[in-house]
Write a protein that holds these residues in place. Structure first.
Motif, short mmCIF file in Angstrom:
data_model
loop_
_atom_site.label_atom_id
_atom_site.label_comp_id
_atom_site.label_asym_id
_atom_site.label_seq_id
_atom_site.Cartn_x
_atom_site.Cartn_y
_atom_site.Cartn_z
N ASN B 2 0.85 -1.04 0.02
CA ASN B 2 -0.02 0.07 -0.13
C ASN B 2 0.85 1.30 -0.04
OD1 ASN B 2 0.77 0.80 2.49
ND2 ASN B 2 -0.73 -0.53 3.41
N ALA B 3 0.35 2.30 -0.22
CA ALA B 3 1.09 3.59 -0.40
C ALA B 3 1.81 3.77 0.95
CB ALA B 3 -0.04 4.73 -0.41
N THR B 20 -3.85 10.54 0.24
CA THR B 20 -4.92 9.68 -0.41
C THR B 20 -6.33 10.55 -0.98
OG1 THR B 20 -6.05 10.15 1.88
CG2 THR B 20 -4.60 8.18 1.67
N ARG B 21 -6.23 11.77 -1.09
CA ARG B 21 -7.21 12.44 -1.70
C ARG B 21 -6.90 13.58 -2.17
NH1 ARG B 21 -11.47 9.61 -2.45
NH2 ARG B 21 -13.35 10.85 -3.10
N ILE B 24 -10.19 18.11 -6.90
CA ILE B 24 -10.01 19.10 -7.99
C ILE B 24 -11.41 19.69 -8.55
CG2 ILE B 24 -9.00 19.47 -10.22
CD1 ILE B 24 -7.17 16.91 -9.13
N ALA B 26 -13.75 21.08 -11.06
CA ALA B 26 -13.81 21.33 -12.24
C ALA B 26 -15.53 21.67 -12.56
CB ALA B 26 -13.60 19.93 -13.05
N ARG B 27 -15.45 22.78 -13.24
CA ARG B 27 -16.72 23.27 -13.83
C ARG B 27 -16.66 23.42 -15.43
NH1 ARG B 27 -21.40 26.37 -12.12
NH2 ARG B 27 -22.18 27.24 -14.00
N LEU B 28 -17.63 22.98 -16.15
CA LEU B 28 -17.78 22.87 -17.59
C LEU B 28 -19.22 23.44 -17.65
CD1 LEU B 28 -15.96 19.79 -19.15
CD2 LEU B 28 -15.31 22.23 -19.15
N ASP B 29 -19.58 24.29 -18.44
CA ASP B 29 -21.15 24.77 -18.72
C ASP B 29 -21.40 24.40 -20.09
OD1 ASP B 29 -21.69 26.05 -16.30
OD2 ASP B 29 -20.19 27.53 -16.88
N ALA B 98 -34.13 12.51 -5.36
CA ALA B 98 -33.52 12.96 -6.82
C ALA B 98 -32.96 14.28 -6.94
CB ALA B 98 -34.33 12.52 -7.94
#
Lengths: 392, 178, 370
Positions: B2-3, B20-21, B24, B26-29, B98
């Motif tokens: 393991n790491a 471990t995390r 990031i 990210a936004r795309l329209d 939902a």
């Protein structure tokens, strides 16, 4: 047999998978896929240099938030300087990917091919990936379960299956999973009562009757006759394989038993010379993300007459010690790295006929079916693998 | 390995905490295009009309139509206005929320086969307790007041379907058209 | 530097079953900046109907169907499932999909035909770049941990590649502008192209930089478009077209992902794929190269060893229309169409994917030997 003449026989000589878990935070996406690939190579006692091409599959890119991740994974999978193909056929993709790889061998385009499928659902949010808000459509289903629950109700209504069948399947698969060290869910203290007491998420589907969300990868090394002769362990031989698709929504679609599934099975059986699947096939690894799909697919795949699938479940025919064991690995209900789930079915079928399934081995398995489906129950991929060479 | 074990093999990194995390954002329209057929359907909804389209080859009626008959692979261009009544062909009760849906759980999600159509419209059933929803039930749309709708044409113009109180439909009328 | 090895481990590699496969029909849309009145299936349907009409085939006589597209381009998961409506997949069909340019869908179909499992294949792909910002969308292709967070867009990466080529003395801005002019003037004869015609080199060089050293003319247009091709084997192909475009060889190779470990002025994967496809066995009279940026045509020409005797991108290439996910398959279609029309005897078609020509496919097509 009836496979197109002149094809190279295809052998599975290496199989690897990761321990499927909710979140593999100790590895990157590349680390995850490489782990499965290395295990498949080790099983085949081959090195990266022995691999001529890589075929990779996964479900929608939004699940990890990486567009066409095979580009970034080329290095980790030893594909630099080699052909690399990326397949995406929704939930059936793990199976389709294996079939594309198998065709490269069958057509003698390549000698030895590595095929890999994965999903690292913890890197993003799969439920979000499935339901990006499209402004002019009303979101109603709240995930895949909501989409399939009405079809389950239609099955129950059509066949008169009693309510407890779904719980029987879930309990069986989760108990089988205890014998599979790679399975995500290991619920040692589970009882049938607990399965039946779980809340309804999408009535008639209970929480206990749905698949988990997993990080995981699966890999196989496929080769031809010469490669199989050099293999250190017994190979699994491909006897038939097919894909079938039908539209997502259309007038007259049979959501309970889609024609594409029936046709795909018929083609696969025909290639392998199977005329009586219930008698001739020893074990089935079936794509069952919601437990009710086991009786539904038993009918769709020709193991039971229409309306009779649930009776096989109730009679314990599909239990590990029944005469048609279904999902001895624990199935999708116990591990669901979506893009890999189909390939795991194919790989588990191969493990069975290689006699290499460990604690969940079905004694004497000689012919096994691997099955996957996806989209709106519209994309199907299947293969039959056997312990003997198909032309022998 | 393991790491943490991997890090331990590199002396200079001994004792380092594995990462471990990384998050990031990210936004795309995107601007989606419903296409010409769905545009016709959506515009009709704003006028409280249910517009389907018939395939010139197989004669099946689709709603919402997507411009192409999915089994024949040809353009559907004959519009048909469908009546405001249909039959529940199957359903489920959703107990988890939902994303982006402003509806309290549990709610009933159903396929409603409008009279004259050959595919079910996906819709919510309301106005009655869930345990009274059943296959074969006759239902009608309840339209949102224009003020309560979003500014874009959408299926949300229909709040839900509710029982009409009519006798159940003959199963033969919907058996093939879930 | 990562090296590319030419030798293959598999002794059997390349020894195919010798079922000859040909392109017998090709259709594409008129590519546009935006098709916001059309859904994806409405975009795709006309080209599907076109190739079926050209061959007289119906869906039920197609042995295999394969498509290429991208969910990230469409902005929705499973976007390809709706485009399938255009095929008329009923009764159910043998079908597959790659999340790649349609050129790789054609490769999958070619393999399928070579196995003998089918005699005809329908291949299509489409890209609607207009719903999002394709420049930003393509950044999501990069290593998600170390590159994508920096949002280096496709034009910035191509600028790095261009500067590397200039620094290596392989080209200059004037030569690159000349490539753009030649491509867009060639496109005047192509009714499907989006950019047709060009100002001359001097005028172009007076324009401001987009991302130095790239000016607008060095970059592809943003395009929506679709393409379809029909493949057939042997006598079936001969029955469907008087001059089938035979695929004499096809191969594709990928390179390392990180642009920093590659020589961006070279394309060893193209060279290797071309060698495996038999491109160097005899000269080609036509080459359709998938080079979205002007410098990439130069890099590909060098990798392929093309001489001035080869006509490059008579269609105008990706500089004239670049529907992402379709532009590579269009190159194969354009090359095949030249053979169909008797304008070429032996043509090369190329497709690329990934940042800075990371992955490349080469096909060699020939007319019937007379």
């Amino acid at each position: 047999m009836s496979r197109a003449t002149g094809q190279e026989p295809v052998a599975v000589v290496g199989i690897g998978q990761t321990k499927h878990v909710a979140a593999r935070q100790d590895v990157s996406i590349a680390g995850l896929v490489r782990e499965a690939a290395v295990r498949a190579l080790e099983d085949a006692e081959l090195t990266w240099a022995d691999i001529d091409a890589v075929v990779i599959g996964k479900a929608p890119d939004f699940f990890e938030g990486v567009m066409m991740p095979e580009l970034y994974l080329a290095d980790a999978l030893g594909a630099v300087g080699k052909p690399m193909l990326r397949v995406h056929t929704a939930g059936s993709v793990g199976g389709s990917t294996a079939l594309v790889a198998a065709n490269l061998v069958a057509a003698r385009v390549h000698g030895t091919v590595l095929t890999v499928a994965f999903e690292k659902q913890s890197e993003s949010n799969a439920m979000w990936g499935l339901s990006l808000p499209v402004p002019f459509q009303a979101p109603l289903t709240a995930g895949a379960g909501g989409f399939f629950a009405p079809h389950v109700r239609a099955y129950m209504r059509r066949t008169g299956a009693p309510d407890h069948i779904g719980s029987l399947v879930a309990f069986k698969d989760r108990r089988n999973a205890l014998k599979n060290p790679y399975a995500h869910l290991h619920e040692k203290d589970l009882t049938l009562e607990k399965v039946r007491a779980a809340p309804m998420l999408w009535d008639p589907i209970r929480y206990s009757e749905t698949c988990p969300s997993s990080d995981g990868a699966c890999a196989m090394v496929l080769t031809g006759v010469q490669g199989a002769a050099r293999a250190p362990r017994r190979p699994a031989w491909m006897h038939g394989g097919a894909m079938r698709s039908e539209p997502t929504i259309f007038a007259g679609k049979d959501y309970v038993s889609p024609q594409a599934g029936r046709d795909c099975a018929a083609d696969t059986y025909h290639q392998a010379g199977v005329v009586d699947p219930r008698r001739q096939i020893d074990v089935v690894e079936m794509y069952v993300p919601f437990s009710w799909y086991e009786p539904m697919w038993l009918e769709n795949l020709g193991f039971a007459d229409q309306g009779e699938g649930w009776k096989l479940v109730e009679a314990e025919v599909t239990e590990m010690d029944g005469d048609l064991p279904v999902n001895p690995s624990g199935g999708v209900l116990s591990s669901n790295p979506i893009g890999a789930s189909g390939m795991i079915r194919f790989a588990e079928a191969a493990l069975q006929v290689r006699g290499a399934a460990g604690e969940h081995q079905i004694d004497g398995a000689r012919l096994a079916l691997g099955h996957a489906y996806g989209g709106g129950a519209q994309f199907f991929s299947m293969w039959l693998v056997g312990s003997e060479r198909p032309d022998s | 390995m393991n790491a943490a074990e991997l890090l331990a093999t590199v002396p200079a990194l001994a004792g380092a905490e594995p990462v471990t995390r990384v998050t990031i954002p990210a936004r795309l329209d995107y601007t989606y295009s419903p296409g010409s057929a769905q545009t016709r359907f959506l515009k009709a909804l704003t006028e409280q009309r249910l517009l389907g389209e018939r395939c010139p080859s197989c004669t099946r009626v689709y709603i919402p139509a997507r411009g192409v008959c999915p089994t024949c692979g040809i353009v559907t261009n004959e519009q048909i206005e469908l009546p405001h009544i249909g039959t529940v062909t199957t359903f489920c009760i959703v107990n988890i929320a939902a994303k982006g849906l402003d509806v309290e759980v549990p709610y009933c999600y159903a396929y409603v086969l409008l009279d004259g159509a050959h595919v079910g419209l996906h819709a919510r059933i309301g106005g009655i307790p869930h345990d009274q929803v059943h296959v074969g039930q006759r239902v009608e749309p309840v339209w949102r007041e224009p003020a309560a709708r979003s500014d874009q044409p959408s299926l949300a113009a229909i709040s839900h379907f509710r029982p009409t109180g009519d006798p159940d439909a003959d199963p033969e009328s919907y058996r093939r058209w879930m | 530097m990562t090296s590319i090895q030419g030798a293959e481990a598999g002794a059997e590699a390349g020894q195919g079953s010798r079922r000859d496969v040909a392109v017998v029909a090709f259709a594409q849309t008129v590519h546009r900046r935006s098709t916001d009145r059309l859904s994806e299936v409405e975009l795709v349907l006309p080209v599907l109907q076109d190739v079926l009409k050209q061959t007289g085939l119906t869906t039920d006589r197609i042995g295999f169907t394969c498509s290429g597209s991208s969910d990230y381009l469409a902005g929705r998961a499973f976007s390809f499932t709706m485009a399938l409506d255009g095929v008329g997949a009923w009764p159910p069909i043998s079908e597959s999909h790659v999340e790649m340019d349609g050129a790789w869908a054609l490769y999958e179909a070619w393999v399928k035909l070579r196995t003998g499992q089918a005699d005809t294949a329908l291949v299509y792909s489409y890209g609607k770049s207009s719903p999002g910002s394709v420049r930003d969308v393509l950044t999501r292709q990069l290593d998600p941990y170390t590159l994508a967070p920096l949002w280096p867009d496709a034009i910035a990466l191509a600028a790095l590649q261009t500067q590397a080529a200039i620094d290596a003395g392989l080209t200059d801005e004037r030569a690159l502008a000349a490539t753009a002019v030649r491509s867009r003037r060639a496109a005047e004869a192509n009714p499907h192209a989006q950019l047709r015609g060009s100002a001359d080199v001097g005028e172009l060089l007076e324009q401001p930089y987009e991302v130095r050293p790239l000016r607008r003319h060095d970059c592809p247009p943003v395009s929506d478009g679709a393409v379809a091709v029909i493949l057939a084997v042997g006598d079936t192909a001969r029955a469907l077209h008087p001059r089938p475009a035979w695929i004499r060889g096809i191969d594709h190779r990928i390179e390392a992902h990180q642009p920093g470990v590659r020589d961006l002025t070279d394309s060893p994967s193209t060279r290797l794929a071309a060698a495996r496809a038999g491109a160097f066995d005899a000269p080609v009279d036509t080459a359709e190269l998938h080079a979205p940026f002007s410098v990439q045509e130069l890099i590909l020409r060098r990798a392929l060893g093309l001489s001035d005797a080869t006509e490059v991108n008579p269609s105008g290439g990706a500089l004239a229309a670049n529907p992402v996910m379709a532009a590579g398959l269009i190159r194969i279609g354009e090359a095949a169409a030249r053979i169909h029309r008797g304008e070429s005897r032996r043509a090369l078609a190329h497709a690329t994917s990934g940042p800075c020509l990371q992955q490349n496919l080469v096909a060699v097509l020939e007319g019937e030997q007379s």
